[in-house]
Design an enzyme around this catalytic site. Structure first.
Site, PDB file in Angstrom:
ATOM      1  N   LYS A  68       0.849  -1.201   0.000  1.00  0.00           N
ATOM      2  CA  LYS A  68       0.000   0.000   0.000  1.00  0.00           C
ATOM      3  C   LYS A  68       0.883   1.250   0.000  1.00  0.00           C
ATOM      4  O   LYS A  68       0.646   2.188  -0.763  1.00  0.00           O
ATOM      5  CB  LYS A  68      -0.929  -0.017   1.230  1.00  0.00           C
ATOM      6  CG  LYS A  68      -2.056  -1.045   1.096  1.00  0.00           C
ATOM      7  CD  LYS A  68      -2.816  -1.307   2.400  1.00  0.00           C
ATOM      8  CE  LYS A  68      -3.833  -2.437   2.179  1.00  0.00           C
ATOM      9  NZ  LYS A  68      -4.566  -2.848   3.381  1.00  0.00           N
ATOM     10  N   GLN A 112      -4.800  -1.527   9.627  1.00  0.00           N
ATOM     11  CA  GLN A 112      -4.703  -2.863   9.024  1.00  0.00           C
ATOM     12  C   GLN A 112      -5.268  -3.916   9.993  1.00  0.00           C
ATOM     13  O   GLN A 112      -4.920  -3.943  11.164  1.00  0.00           O
ATOM     14  CB  GLN A 112      -3.236  -3.179   8.679  1.00  0.00           C
ATOM     15  CG  GLN A 112      -3.024  -4.467   7.910  1.00  0.00           C
ATOM     16  CD  GLN A 112      -3.641  -4.457   6.501  1.00  0.00           C
ATOM     17  OE1 GLN A 112      -3.766  -3.428   5.871  1.00  0.00           O
ATOM     18  NE2 GLN A 112      -4.037  -5.621   6.034  1.00  0.00           N
ATOM     19  N   ASP A 135     -11.077   2.855   4.149  1.00  0.00           N
ATOM     20  CA  ASP A 135     -11.406   1.424   4.106  1.00  0.00           C
ATOM     21  C   ASP A 135     -12.916   1.209   3.995  1.00  0.00           C
ATOM     22  O   ASP A 135     -13.366   0.097   3.712  1.00  0.00           O
ATOM     23  CB  ASP A 135     -10.944   0.756   5.410  1.00  0.00           C
ATOM     24  CG  ASP A 135      -9.729  -0.135   5.201  1.00  0.00           C
ATOM     25  OD1 ASP A 135      -9.580  -0.683   4.097  1.00  0.00           O
ATOM     26  OD2 ASP A 135      -8.955  -0.293   6.159  1.00  0.00           O
TER      27      ASP A 135
HETATM   28  N1  GUN Z   1      -7.172  -6.963   6.234  1.00  0.00           N
HETATM   29  C1  GUN Z   1      -7.566  -7.715   5.166  1.00  0.00           C
HETATM   30  N2  GUN Z   1      -8.142  -6.939   4.223  1.00  0.00           N
HETATM   31  C2  GUN Z   1      -8.111  -5.685   4.692  1.00  0.00           C
HETATM   32  C3  GUN Z   1      -8.558  -4.452   4.160  1.00  0.00           C
HETATM   33  O1  GUN Z   1      -9.115  -4.336   3.055  1.00  0.00           O
HETATM   34  N3  GUN Z   1      -8.351  -3.361   4.956  1.00  0.00           N
HETATM   35  C4  GUN Z   1      -7.752  -3.446   6.183  1.00  0.00           C
HETATM   36  N4  GUN Z   1      -7.615  -2.328   6.893  1.00  0.00           N
HETATM   37  N5  GUN Z   1      -7.344  -4.582   6.697  1.00  0.00           N
HETATM   38  C5  GUN Z   1      -7.507  -5.698   5.953  1.00  0.00           C
END
Ligand code: GUN
Length: 329
Positions: A68, A112, A135
């Protein structure tokens, strides 16, 4: 969720070669568009900023977060990675989120998941300012999505809708079946399909039988996290198959049961000691009209949509109209 019933595959099975929906190519297209938007904002003196919080040492999370941050860098988005100690408390995390909420150079905040067990995930997700919630996990954004209002939408479901849209696959009036009901993928995907006028069914681990539903699906979205769950006899020939599963297989017998003698998978297994498999069995894909591969399908879209959401958040926070994001209009 029982898959026990075995029904014959319809005689009308399509014999044409299915189309592979290339997530990597679609993600590259979106990232190029986001890059242009970032450049246009830069000419107005605006630089979108994303803060990513990572706690703990889940290997997959570390890889995702690095990816990311790297993509932000490539597109000219400012990013900050925060890695507080594993011992951080919920209260300390809340303070961290509050400080990011207050910063003008940060447009998007991403926590995350999964977080360590001692941290209250729900409280934290609810503490992110909805307008910085790139998100799309805040209840306000979930509510906006549910009521068909412009929202920062969860990235993987938004990516699925982009795959369908950019591949000219009609959604309105189609029977769409979603396997899995997580807050991150299953539920928001079902809502987005519903907002796009599909007839939507959601199956999950407590569903008595899923085959009567899956066999009626024009569009089948598999997000159960079970390798090869969707087999050939479970689908309608000619259906569109969207596979959200990313399951790591490190057992050779299981790999062979799924992929037979596929030389590419065998080579990957020999090199890495594991392969990645989706929730949809490869034999089922061959009966479809179009399918997303694993890897190289839906997974590729998640980061592209995060970048898109970060730019959208930056625009909205400054009173600019949202960019050309279909879930925002
Ligand atoms: N863990 C697995 N997929 C995601 C996601 O799309 N966003 C976040 N913040 N954590 C994750």
């Amino acid at each position: 969720m029982s898959t026990a019933t075995t029904l014959p595959v319809e005689a009308s099975a399509t014999s044409t070669t299915p189309r592979i929906l290339d997530g990597v190519a679609i993600a590259a297209e979106i990232k190029a568009e986001v890059g242009l938007e970032v450049a246009a904002l830069a000419r107005q003196g605006i630089c979108p900023g994303l803060a990513v919080i990572l706690v703990g040492h889940v290997a997959a999370s570390e890889i995702y977060v690095r990816s990311k941050v790297k993509t932000c860098h490539e597109l000219g988005i400012y990013s900050e990675m925060l890695t507080p100690p594993d011992t951080i408390t919920t209260e300390e995390m809340l303070d961290l989120v509050a400080s990011l909420n207050a910063r003008d150079d940060i447009d998007g905040i991403l926590i995350q998941l999964p977080l360590p067990k001692h941290v209250d995930t729900r409280r934290l997700l609810g503490a992110v300012l909805p307008d910085k919630d790139v998100d799309g996990f805040h209840p306000v954004n979930a509510g906006r999505l549910q009521t068909g209002q412009p929202a920062l939408a969860p990235c993987t479901p938004a990516g699925i809708m982009e795959i369908l849209r950019r591949s000219n696959i009609p959604v309105a009036g189609q029977n769409a079946v979603v396997i899995g009901r997580s807050n991150i993928v299953g539920k928001p995907t079902a809502l987005m399909l519903l907002n796009a006028s599909a007839t939507v069914t959601v199956c999950h681990r407590h569903s008595k039988e899923i085959i009567p539903f899956t066999r009626r699906a024009d569009i089948l979205i598999a997000a159960a996290g079970r390798p090869g769950l969707i087999t050939r006899e479970m689908i309608k020939p000619g259906a569109v198959l969207i596979d959200v599963g990313i399951n790591r297989i490190s057992d050779e017998a299981e790999m062979k049961a799924l992929f037979g003698d596929d030389p590419a998978r065998a080579a990957t297994f020999a090199k890495r000691g594991s392969v990645v498999a989706g929730d949809i069995h490869p034999d089922a894909c061959q009966l479809s009209s179009a399918y997303t591969p694993v890897p190289g399908g839906v997974g590729a879209l998640t980061i592209a949509m995060l970048m898109q959401n970060t730019v959208t958040a930056a625009r909205l926070r400054r009173g600019l109209p949202p960019s050309a994001h279909p879930d925002m209009v």
